[in-house]
Motif scaffolding. Sequence first.
Motif, PDB file in Angstrom:
ATOM      1  N   LEU A  80     -58.053  32.903 100.880  1.00 60.27           N
ATOM      2  CA  LEU A  80     -57.519  32.234 102.069  1.00 60.27           C
ATOM      3  C   LEU A  80     -57.141  33.225 103.168  1.00 60.27           C
TER       4      LEU A  80
ATOM      5  N   GLU B  15     -54.855  25.422 106.489  1.00 59.61           N
ATOM      6  CA  GLU B  15     -54.718  26.813 106.933  1.00 59.61           C
ATOM      7  C   GLU B  15     -56.082  27.501 106.997  1.00 59.61           C
TER       8      GLU B  15
ATOM      9  N   VAL C 127     -46.381  24.725  99.673  1.00 59.87           N
ATOM     10  CA  VAL C 127     -47.688  24.766 100.331  1.00 59.87           C
ATOM     11  C   VAL C 127     -48.672  24.011  99.444  1.00 59.87           C
TER      12      VAL C 127
ATOM     13  N   ARG D 183     -59.509  30.054 110.595  1.00 55.25           N
ATOM     14  CA  ARG D 183     -60.886  30.339 111.031  1.00 55.25           C
ATOM     15  C   ARG D 183     -61.090  29.915 112.488  1.00 55.25           C
TER      16      ARG D 183
ATOM     17  N   GLY E  66     -59.903  32.606  88.021  1.00 54.94           N
ATOM     18  CA  GLY E  66     -59.074  31.964  89.033  1.00 54.94           C
ATOM     19  C   GLY E  66     -58.336  33.046  89.821  1.00 54.94           C
ATOM     20  N   HIS E  67     -57.527  32.624  90.799  1.00 55.64           N
ATOM     21  CA  HIS E  67     -56.861  33.619  91.642  1.00 55.64           C
ATOM     22  C   HIS E  67     -55.397  33.280  91.886  1.00 55.64           C
TER      23      HIS E  67
ATOM     24  N   ARG F 240     -53.362  24.361 102.131  1.00 47.73           N
ATOM     25  CA  ARG F 240     -54.223  25.554 102.060  1.00 47.73           C
ATOM     26  C   ARG F 240     -55.537  25.296 102.803  1.00 47.73           C
TER      27      ARG F 240
ATOM     28  N   THR G 267     -44.742  31.587 108.185  1.00 46.84           N
ATOM     29  CA  THR G 267     -45.641  31.959 107.088  1.00 46.84           C
ATOM     30  C   THR G 267     -44.840  31.955 105.793  1.00 46.84           C
ATOM     31  N   PRO G 268     -44.978  30.895 104.998  1.00 46.01           N
ATOM     32  CA  PRO G 268     -44.262  30.904 103.710  1.00 46.01           C
ATOM     33  C   PRO G 268     -44.789  32.036 102.833  1.00 46.01           C
ATOM     34  N   THR G 269     -43.880  32.783 102.259  1.00 45.68           N
ATOM     35  CA  THR G 269     -44.258  33.888 101.366  1.00 45.68           C
ATOM     36  C   THR G 269     -43.316  33.896 100.176  1.00 45.68           C
TER      37      THR G 269
ATOM     38  N   VAL H 223     -58.215  26.768  89.485  1.00 51.04           N
ATOM     39  CA  VAL H 223     -58.612  28.020  90.131  1.00 51.04           C
ATOM     40  C   VAL H 223     -57.389  28.746  90.686  1.00 51.04           C
ATOM     41  N   VAL H 224     -56.461  27.992  91.227  1.00 51.07           N
ATOM     42  CA  VAL H 224     -55.283  28.603  91.850  1.00 51.07           C
ATOM     43  C   VAL H 224     -54.195  28.787  90.789  1.00 51.07           C
ATOM     44  N   ARG H 225     -53.941  30.058  90.415  1.00 51.95           N
ATOM     45  CA  ARG H 225     -53.010  30.369  89.335  1.00 51.95           C
ATOM     46  C   ARG H 225     -51.695  30.825  89.950  1.00 51.95           C
ATOM     47  N   VAL H 226     -50.825  29.854  90.149  1.00 48.84           N
ATOM     48  CA  VAL H 226     -49.552  30.124  90.819  1.00 48.84           C
ATOM     49  C   VAL H 226     -48.601  30.832  89.845  1.00 48.84           C
TER      50      VAL H 226
ATOM     51  N   GLU I 128     -52.077  32.734  94.368  1.00 48.34           N
ATOM     52  CA  GLU I 128     -51.931  31.926  95.578  1.00 48.34           C
ATOM     53  C   GLU I 128     -51.205  32.806  96.606  1.00 48.34           C
TER      54      GLU I 128
ATOM     55  N   GLU J 195     -43.687  38.732 109.137  1.00 45.79           N
ATOM     56  CA  GLU J 195     -43.951  37.486 108.415  1.00 45.79           C
ATOM     57  C   GLU J 195     -44.676  37.744 107.101  1.00 45.79           C
TER      58      GLU J 195
ATOM     59  N   HIS K 143     -49.466  32.600  99.327  1.00 44.85           N
ATOM     60  CA  HIS K 143     -48.094  32.414  99.823  1.00 44.85           C
ATOM     61  C   HIS K 143     -47.061  32.725  98.752  1.00 44.85           C
ATOM     62  N   THR K 144     -47.381  32.337  97.543  1.00 45.57           N
ATOM     63  CA  THR K 144     -46.379  32.410  96.476  1.00 45.57           C
ATOM     64  C   THR K 144     -46.465  33.703  95.688  1.00 45.57           C
TER      65      THR K 144
ATOM     66  N   ALA L 180     -41.671  30.532  98.953  1.00 45.56           N
ATOM     67  CA  ALA L 180     -42.829  29.623  98.907  1.00 45.56           C
ATOM     68  C   ALA L 180     -43.084  29.116  97.493  1.00 45.56           C
ATOM     69  N   THR L 181     -43.550  27.870  97.416  1.00 43.54           N
ATOM     70  CA  THR L 181     -43.958  27.272  96.143  1.00 43.54           C
ATOM     71  C   THR L 181     -45.331  26.641  96.333  1.00 43.54           C
ATOM     72  N   ALA L 182     -46.030  26.391  95.243  1.00 41.86           N
ATOM     73  CA  ALA L 182     -47.366  25.793  95.333  1.00 41.86           C
ATOM     74  C   ALA L 182     -47.695  25.060  94.042  1.00 41.86           C
TER      75      ALA L 182
ATOM     76  N   LEU M 266     -63.209  30.304  83.262  1.00 40.03           N
ATOM     77  CA  LEU M 266     -62.060  31.022  83.814  1.00 40.03           C
ATOM     78  C   LEU M 266     -61.033  31.398  82.741  1.00 40.03           C
TER      79      LEU M 266
END
Lengths: 236, 408
Positions: free
Chosen positions: B247, A121, A113, A126, B181-182, A118, A9-11, A23-26, B184, B309, B186-187, A16-18, B344
């Motif tokens: 997720l 996963e 990731v 699910r 937005g949201h 995503r 599980t990358p964390t 929508v996904v605000r890394v 992530e 984990e 993992h990161t 972890a990088t993305a 957003l």
Amino acid sequence: MATTTPTLTPTFATGATAKPGDVVRVDPRRERPGDQVAPGLAEVGLNHGFVGDVLSAMLTHERCGRHLYRSVATRTNNPVLRRKYEEFGGETERHATILEDLVTQLGGDPQYVSPAARAVEGNDSRLLEATYLLAGSVDVMTQEMVMLDAVLLAESMDHANWTTLAQLTESLPEGPVRASFAAAVGDVLGEEEDHLSWARDTKARLTVMQASSKAMATTATKVEEMVDTVRGWLST
Amino acid sequence: MGLNPLEHKGIPVEDQVRSWSDLNPQPYDKHAVDPYTRTRVILMNGIEVESILFSHQFARHTDDVDLKQKLALSRRIEAQQQKVVNGLNPGDQTPLETTIGYEQVAVDLTAWLARHEPNPYLHQALDFALLEDFDHLYRYANLYELLDGGNATELTEHLTEITPGRPTIVEHRHPSDDVRGHFETHTVDPLSRLHVMTIVAAEQQTMNFYMNHGTDWIEPIARGLYAEIALIEEQHVTHYESLLDPLDSWMKMLVFHELDEIYLYWSMLQQEQDSRIRSIWEEHLDMEIGQLHVACDLLRRYEGVEPEEIVPAELPDTPVTFEPNKDYVRSVLAEQIQLQADGLEFVPVDDLPKSHRYFAYQAKVNAGGAPSEQVIDANRDKSGREFRDETEGEHPVVDLRDPVSARR
Ligand SMILES: [Fe+2]
Ligand SMILES: [Fe+2]
Ligand SMILES: [Fe+2]
Ligand SMILES: [Fe+2]
Ligand SMILES: [Fe+2]
Ligand SMILES: [Fe+2]
């Protein structure tokens, strides 16, 4: 031959990088733009951002597969199935390591990731959830088949992933990149053929066996009796 | 060093059931209580309510009896914890006084989270809603003076300023512009995840409180103001819950809920001066650790995930702290008062085209005027001035300076 333990599980803690999106605000400290995903693939003329994302998705599928096998190995009532789940789970973990190594050899980041990962996963978690959230609806024997079906579905995707990698390898020019791909595929594809054919054959075998047996799950059947029945499956 | 919750045993969940007398604690004295003890009680009540509601939702998505029973046991304990925490509020603290406590939570919790939030988008989301809750405190303080002749600083003790923020009347946005937005999953920095879960629970509790207490009054101005601000709190829940990554599985979310409770009880007990209440935070911390172990066992059994984990080896070593944030709030007021949302993104209101849905929505809901403005006018009429508590000087935004004090 891979020997290290992969990240399952990358964390944030594992690094972890993305890829950021609308929508996904890394977290900016963990952003990996598309052109940095697997730069080593540029030299062989591949769309390296795309292939890097796909490799991340395939790696994620192996990671999720490891979790699925741990879960069903814990919950099955059948010792033969448990041994298989443990054996395949160990091989699946090794596949994750092999893919991590491949990504590293391509100049990529095994902690990355991708958006496709995503989505994988999402599917895989699910699929695993479906094996327990509705467990109250099914009897002990059916529950075994539900878990086996999840394995079959996961292995179908797993097998397709590695045959895809095999075809991609064929398209590559001779050189170190092709050699890396070929080594990984050569190491894994045979096991994937075993995994898929075992799951398919076992589903068929258990279905045919139950179809011709007298043991029937009725409301009067005691759970212990059904557990005993399941325990005896595949014993000869 | 932050807490490593997996290293502690905590109290086993089976041993956590309490008797009715345990569930009916002596309330604090509203005249003597530290305002930040009141805010800690309000926050932790909201955290427990979220843990209960989440568990109910989870339970509705499974018919696995073993899983449902384990959820039911932990949830019953959460419900008991909620009674103990909420039971600290005294009966002579009126709903409006409690409301002023809720908005003090919203201001000083949000500001603290924003100051410590590493992800710039989440940070911006916190700053954005901070100015809106800050304004609610001012509106309710005026209602308090108008209806009860009350002085809100007797509740806030000048730890939090009371003056306009982004005016409530302009906070009413088209629902599409409250979706964000949201992060992530993992990161995400574990600190960010805890921040978002905490603020979602706090805002949800505020929304629920106003939903239920909006009709405690005869006066139409009070009923109207609660209705108006309750709808902003619904916007805030929409806004903050969007920041969570969907997720994560139900089981992982369960583990994260217990972790957030652990982090927060641990935080609360770092600052609590009231030894009796501190011992509640301590006891609840040990209970949450026990609940975490149950959640981790479920995660391991059903999803094949080892808790290590996803559970950080160490929780953030900075406790969530209630303390004055006056300079911070003033700087956000000065820089961001004009922000609105477009989808957003956060943009200055002047950048929105005249045809933007924001203006159509505003025209509809504010068609007959807004209680949040009427309450200030009414209190000016009654008290000869509006109620403010500007301890650090005049308002940083010229347009929001008090017309009365500005004339002086
Ligand atoms: Fe595999
Ligand atoms: Fe496989
Ligand atoms: Fe709790
Ligand atoms: Fe508010
Ligand atoms: Fe709010
Ligand atoms: Fe809990």
